[in-house]
Design a protein around this motif. Structure first.
Motif, short mmCIF file in Angstrom:
data_model
loop_
_atom_site.label_atom_id
_atom_site.label_comp_id
_atom_site.label_asym_id
_atom_site.label_seq_id
_atom_site.Cartn_x
_atom_site.Cartn_y
_atom_site.Cartn_z
N THR A 173 41.16 39.28 36.85
CA THR A 173 40.80 38.15 36.87
C THR A 173 41.51 37.17 38.14
N ILE A 174 41.80 38.27 39.16
CA ILE A 174 42.22 37.49 40.60
C ILE A 174 41.44 36.89 40.77
N SER A 175 40.72 36.94 41.64
CA SER A 175 39.92 35.09 41.68
C SER A 175 39.56 34.33 40.83
N SER A 176 39.69 34.59 39.19
CA SER A 176 39.14 33.52 38.82
C SER A 176 40.16 32.36 38.06
N LEU A 177 41.62 32.70 37.62
CA LEU A 177 43.04 33.05 37.11
C LEU A 177 43.08 31.78 38.15
N ALA A 178 43.55 30.55 37.30
CA ALA A 178 44.00 28.82 37.46
C ALA A 178 42.31 28.59 37.95
N GLN A 197 47.70 34.78 45.29
CA GLN A 197 46.97 35.00 46.36
C GLN A 197 45.67 33.62 45.88
N LYS A 198 45.28 33.39 45.12
CA LYS A 198 44.15 32.49 44.95
C LYS A 198 44.43 31.54 44.44
N GLY A 199 43.67 31.52 42.72
CA GLY A 199 44.42 29.87 42.06
C GLY A 199 45.51 29.94 42.22
N LEU A 200 47.02 30.55 41.64
CA LEU A 200 47.81 30.71 41.65
C LEU A 200 48.21 29.81 42.97
N MET A 201 47.57 30.09 44.33
CA MET A 201 47.91 29.13 45.59
C MET A 201 49.52 29.71 46.12
N LEU A 202 49.88 30.83 45.66
CA LEU A 202 50.92 31.03 46.67
C LEU A 202 50.41 32.30 48.26
N PRO A 203 50.96 33.25 48.46
CA PRO A 203 51.05 33.93 49.39
C PRO A 203 50.11 35.40 48.89
N PRO A 204 50.25 36.44 49.10
CA PRO A 204 49.87 37.83 48.53
C PRO A 204 51.04 38.14 48.15
N GLY A 205 51.38 39.28 47.31
CA GLY A 205 53.17 40.34 47.44
C GLY A 205 53.53 40.06 45.63
N LEU A 206 52.98 39.11 44.86
CA LEU A 206 53.30 38.95 43.27
C LEU A 206 51.28 39.75 42.43
N SER A 207 51.44 40.97 41.20
CA SER A 207 50.33 40.34 40.32
C SER A 207 51.55 40.78 39.37
N PHE A 208 49.70 40.35 38.44
CA PHE A 208 50.12 40.26 36.44
C PHE A 208 49.41 41.52 35.71
N ASN A 209 50.08 41.59 34.72
CA ASN A 209 49.30 42.13 33.66
C ASN A 209 50.00 41.32 32.17
N ALA A 210 48.83 40.51 31.47
CA ALA A 210 49.52 39.87 30.32
C ALA A 210 48.54 40.81 29.14
N ILE A 211 49.44 40.86 28.40
CA ILE A 211 49.31 42.48 27.70
C ILE A 211 48.62 41.93 25.76
N SER A 212 47.77 42.34 25.34
CA SER A 212 47.97 42.13 24.02
C SER A 212 48.68 43.11 23.24
N ASP A 213 48.76 43.11 21.77
CA ASP A 213 49.10 43.88 20.40
C ASP A 213 48.96 45.49 20.97
N LYS A 214 47.39 45.71 20.82
CA LYS A 214 46.49 46.82 20.58
C LYS A 214 46.98 47.08 21.62
N ALA A 215 46.91 46.84 22.64
CA ALA A 215 47.40 47.07 24.55
C ALA A 215 48.78 47.52 24.46
N LEU A 216 49.80 47.15 24.03
CA LEU A 216 51.10 47.96 23.74
C LEU A 216 51.21 48.86 22.95
N ALA A 217 50.32 48.79 21.99
CA ALA A 217 49.88 50.24 20.54
C ALA A 217 49.72 51.61 21.66
#
Length: 388
Positions: A173-178, A197-217
């Motif tokens: 979701t790099i260019s769709s989140l927010a 660096q896109k919808g979150l309105m910041l410079p580049p330098g942070l990235s994210f993973n949102a993680i489901s229970d299934k992925a944690l398993a």
């Protein structure tokens, strides 16, 4: 170069314009990233991020570009030789596929024409041909930044559910989140990848993973090598408000301010604003007599619009003219679209007058570059933007 006064128009689809209040927040003195003040900030951030992803589960923050979050999504959930199904919807989807191969995964590619999103029917067909459930993950770019095409994630989830297939669903979701409506939990996504660096309105330098229970398993048995990207030590440290490495402290100050701005506007209003600006941009393109690259109106992007130029006209030369004469940066055509399209970013910290100025600059540039257009395009966009 023409001498330019005033502020540069940065209308590429990321990095986007950083709001002044976010810049000011980032200029605060750096604090001890192992102290109580920073721990409190981290815990607030992790809670505030969840509604942006549409999740009640954990969100991991890396000091990295979105490419790092791609790798984290793969190495935390998969093992060498695992089979992954990837949709070729554009340049960035192709790069994610190349990464998967480099990591030792077996990649099945669903080819695409770069004008349509991931096809739920093709996914259903691929799943039906896999009764042994050898496909371990499906990788999809939600909003393809190179094409301005948004894949229909809920329909892909329905295809997985209808088939009763256990493959993980990994979504970029790099260019769709927010910017575009997105719901990690409701849509049954297992790992969501995002960047700052896109919808979150910041410079580049942070990235994210949102993680489901299934992925944690899945992470418990995944065997791809991982160290820096390993979720377990990050999640353990995050419970105390800390990180297992030095975080990008001042970018996190900015993230806190950006999240406050999104919350104040309200995410439904943020999505509606982006959709309205996208509609106005498409009205301009059609008014000029040009063609929007995205071929399916269900998949129009709220973040950017890619515009096809007529045969015999070079999109990169057009961009050069517009940059030189109007101090306006537009996105280039990437991969197979090089020289054929230009991309107008309309995401992040953005308003009606900025869009009107952007489209006026594009229209004047098209005329200067000798591209045959109807000058009614700008007026068509203003009709969409005009208050009612």
């Amino acid at each position: 170069m023409t001498w330019n006064s005033g502020r540069h128009f940065l209308q590429i689809p990321g990095p986007t314009n950083v709001p002044d209040r976010v810049l000011r927040a980032m200029s605060a003195p750096t604090i001890d990233h192992r102290g109580p003040e920073f721990a409190a900030l981290t815990l607030r951030l992790l809670a505030a991020l969840k509604p942006v992803f549409g999740t009640s589960g954990p969100v991991v923050i890396y000091p990295a570009s979105g490419t790092g979050a791609w790798e984290a999504a793969l190495v935390n959930t998969l093992s060498p030789g695992d089979r992954v199904l990837c949709f070729e919807t554009g340049h960035f989807a192709t790069l994610w596929q190349e990464m998967a191969r480099a990591l030792g995964l077996t990649v099945d590619v669903v080819p695409g024409d770069w004008r349509h999103g991931a096809d739920p029917g093709q996914l259903a067909h691929a799943l039906a041909a896999d009764p042994a459930h050898t496909i371990k993950a499906v990788c999809v770019v939600h909003n393809e930044t190179s094409t301005g095409v948004t894949s229909r994630i809920p329909e892909l989830r329905d295809a997985l559910d209808t088939a009763g297939h256990p493959a993980l669903l990994l979504v970029d979701t790099i260019s769709s989140l927010a910017s575009i409506d997105y719901r990690h939990d409701e849509w049954g996504v297992d790992v969501t990848v995002a960047g700052s660096q896109k919808g979150l309105m910041l410079p580049p330098g942070l990235s994210f993973n949102a993680i489901s229970d299934k992925a944690l398993a899945a992470a418990q048995s995944a065997l791809l090598p991982r160290s820096f990207w390993h979720w377990a030590p990050i999640l353990a440290a995050n419970r105390r408000g800390h990180f297992p490495y030095t975080p990008a402290t001042n970018l996190l100050f900015g993230l806190a301010e950006a999240l406050a701005m999104l919350d104040a506007e309200g995410l439904p209003n943020v999505f509606a604003r982006h959709a309205r600006h996208a509609a106005a941009t498409r009205a301009a393109v059609r008014g000029w007599g040009l063609e929007v690259l995205c071929a399916d109106e269900r998949e129009y992007s709220g973040s950017l619009t890619a515009v096809l130029l007529p045969e015999g006209h070079d999109a990169d030369k057009l961009r050069e003219v517009i940059l030189d004469r109007f101090d306006l940066s537009l996105g280039s055509g990437l991969g197979r679209l090089g020289g054929k399209v230009f991309r107008i970013g309309h995401l992040g910290h953005f308003n009606d007058v900025t869009l009107a100025g952007t489209l006026a600059g594009v229209q004047m540039g098209l005329e200067l570059a000798g591209v045959p257009i109807d000058p009614a395009g700008l007026g068509a966009a203003l009709d969409v933007l005009r208050p009612r």
